[in-house]
Scaffold this motif. Sequence first.
Motif, short mmCIF file in Angstrom:
data_model
loop_
_atom_site.label_atom_id
_atom_site.label_comp_id
_atom_site.label_asym_id
_atom_site.label_seq_id
_atom_site.Cartn_x
_atom_site.Cartn_y
_atom_site.Cartn_z
N LYS A 122 -5.16 4.55 -5.40
CA LYS A 122 -6.15 3.47 -5.61
C LYS A 122 -5.41 2.14 -5.43
CE LYS A 122 -8.85 6.68 -7.43
NZ LYS A 122 -9.91 7.27 -6.66
N PRO A 123 -6.00 1.22 -4.69
CA PRO A 123 -5.27 -0.02 -4.36
C PRO A 123 -4.85 -0.85 -5.57
CG PRO A 123 -7.23 0.20 -3.01
CD PRO A 123 -7.31 1.29 -4.04
N ASP A 124 -3.96 -1.79 -5.27
CA ASP A 124 -3.47 -2.79 -6.23
C ASP A 124 -2.50 -2.25 -7.26
OD1 ASP A 124 -4.73 -4.82 -5.00
OD2 ASP A 124 -6.51 -4.74 -6.29
N CYS A 125 -1.57 -1.43 -6.85
CA CYS A 125 -0.52 -1.02 -7.78
C CYS A 125 0.67 -1.97 -7.63
CB CYS A 125 -0.11 0.43 -7.54
SG CYS A 125 0.86 0.66 -6.05
N ILE A 126 1.69 -1.76 -8.48
CA ILE A 126 2.85 -2.67 -8.42
C ILE A 126 3.95 -2.13 -7.50
CG2 ILE A 126 2.42 -3.74 -10.66
CD1 ILE A 126 4.69 -1.93 -11.80
N GLN A 127 3.68 -1.06 -6.82
CA GLN A 127 4.61 -0.46 -5.85
C GLN A 127 5.98 -0.19 -6.47
OE1 GLN A 127 4.25 -3.25 -2.54
NE2 GLN A 127 2.95 -1.75 -1.51
N ASP A 159 3.19 10.34 -13.72
CA ASP A 159 4.28 9.37 -13.84
C ASP A 159 3.87 7.94 -13.47
OD1 ASP A 159 7.07 9.40 -14.67
OD2 ASP A 159 7.48 8.57 -12.69
N CYS A 160 2.69 7.78 -12.90
CA CYS A 160 2.29 6.43 -12.45
C CYS A 160 1.99 5.54 -13.66
CB CYS A 160 1.06 6.52 -11.55
SG CYS A 160 0.47 4.88 -11.06
N PRO A 161 2.72 4.40 -13.80
CA PRO A 161 2.51 3.57 -14.99
C PRO A 161 1.16 2.85 -14.98
CG PRO A 161 4.08 2.51 -13.51
CD PRO A 161 3.77 3.85 -12.93
N MET A 208 0.82 -1.20 0.00
CA MET A 208 0.00 0.00 0.00
C MET A 208 0.86 1.25 0.00
SD MET A 208 -2.11 0.78 3.39
CE MET A 208 -2.11 2.48 3.83
N ILE A 209 0.24 2.32 -0.51
CA ILE A 209 0.95 3.61 -0.61
C ILE A 209 0.25 4.60 0.33
CG2 ILE A 209 1.51 5.51 -2.22
CD1 ILE A 209 2.67 3.07 -3.41
N ILE A 248 -2.75 6.51 -9.07
CA ILE A 248 -2.69 7.65 -8.16
C ILE A 248 -3.26 8.85 -8.92
CG2 ILE A 248 -0.27 8.31 -8.64
CD1 ILE A 248 0.04 8.60 -5.53
N ARG A 249 -4.22 9.53 -8.32
CA ARG A 249 -4.94 10.62 -8.98
C ARG A 249 -4.99 11.81 -8.04
NH1 ARG A 249 -8.69 7.46 -12.00
NH2 ARG A 249 -7.33 6.51 -13.57
N VAL A 250 -5.06 13.00 -8.63
CA VAL A 250 -5.28 14.18 -7.79
C VAL A 250 -6.79 14.45 -7.77
CG1 VAL A 250 -4.82 16.63 -7.46
CG2 VAL A 250 -3.00 15.13 -8.32
#
Length: 263
Positions: A34-39, A18-20, A1-2, A24-26
């Motif tokens: 938003k959950p489930d990213c690759i960190q 930059d988030c592939p 998690m972030i 992540i949103r403003v």
Amino acid sequence: MITIDREKCIGCGLCERDCPAGKIRVEEGKAVWKPDCIQCGHCVAVCPRMAVAIPEYDMGDVEEYDGESFAVKPENFLHAVKFRRSVRNFQNRKIDRETMERILQAGRYTPTAKNRQACRFIVVQDQLDEFKDLVWDEIPAMADRMKKTMPQYSMLFKFFYRRHRDNPQDDGLFFNTPACVMVVADNPLDGGLAAANIENMAVAEGAGVLYDGYLTRIIEACPAAKEWLGIQDTPLVCCMLIGYPAVTYRRTAPRKPADIEWR
Ligand SMILES: Cc1cc2nc3c(=O)[nH]c(=O)nc-3n(C[C@H](O)[C@H](O)[C@H](O)COP(=O)(O)O)c2cc1C
């Protein structure tokens, strides 16, 4: 998690751009994850306010950009690549733990597909003699097993074995190395890239490496060796002999012309 520190976030949107994975949103002037990213950590690295963190990682390990210390000059880099040599002649000196840890950091920070970071590094140094004995003892039976499927390797490994048995100093497998680093990974490219950075870092530390393809093949074909290493379920990508070279190369080695197709 972030996590995002809303006090620090200025809603600049650099992380969003930059988030592939678009995770992540403003929203209403603040970054929201938003959950489930690759960190992958791009949001951490790009944020001008250090507002983003990945708590499960060691955030104390994150370094600030100073515009200088990370930059390797192109001519220095190519020089280093050209001067790197496989080492088959080692000094009788171990690499100390701190230095070995720095060398392995270069593997840890190497990119991996989907940022899985699933490479394992096994350093065999203190128990190397025990491991070598096990491998040498297993070779005759292993070479017999591969007689039909890989007759050339079978003959070659028997040849290595006989030479070593007749003269223990004649070691065409371990080359009297003071240590081995095994790189274990499901994805061979992940492991190979990590190994290349480990080798370059080893050279930067005054040490050197041999990618030992024969030893890798032997270990892969030898369940007892895989069990000893605790890697029964994962492929051994490469086995690197690592230590301080006992040979000095006075110039680079020539190469074939580059095979490049321009389109
Ligand atoms: C994947 C791989 C496996 C290798 N396996 C062996 C090996 O089993 N025994 C050996 O003596 N050299 C091995 N080498 C070293 C190569 O022979 C060496 O890289 C090549 O001759 C060029 O020499 P250099 O590395 O000094 O530039 C291997 C190299 C690579 C990249």
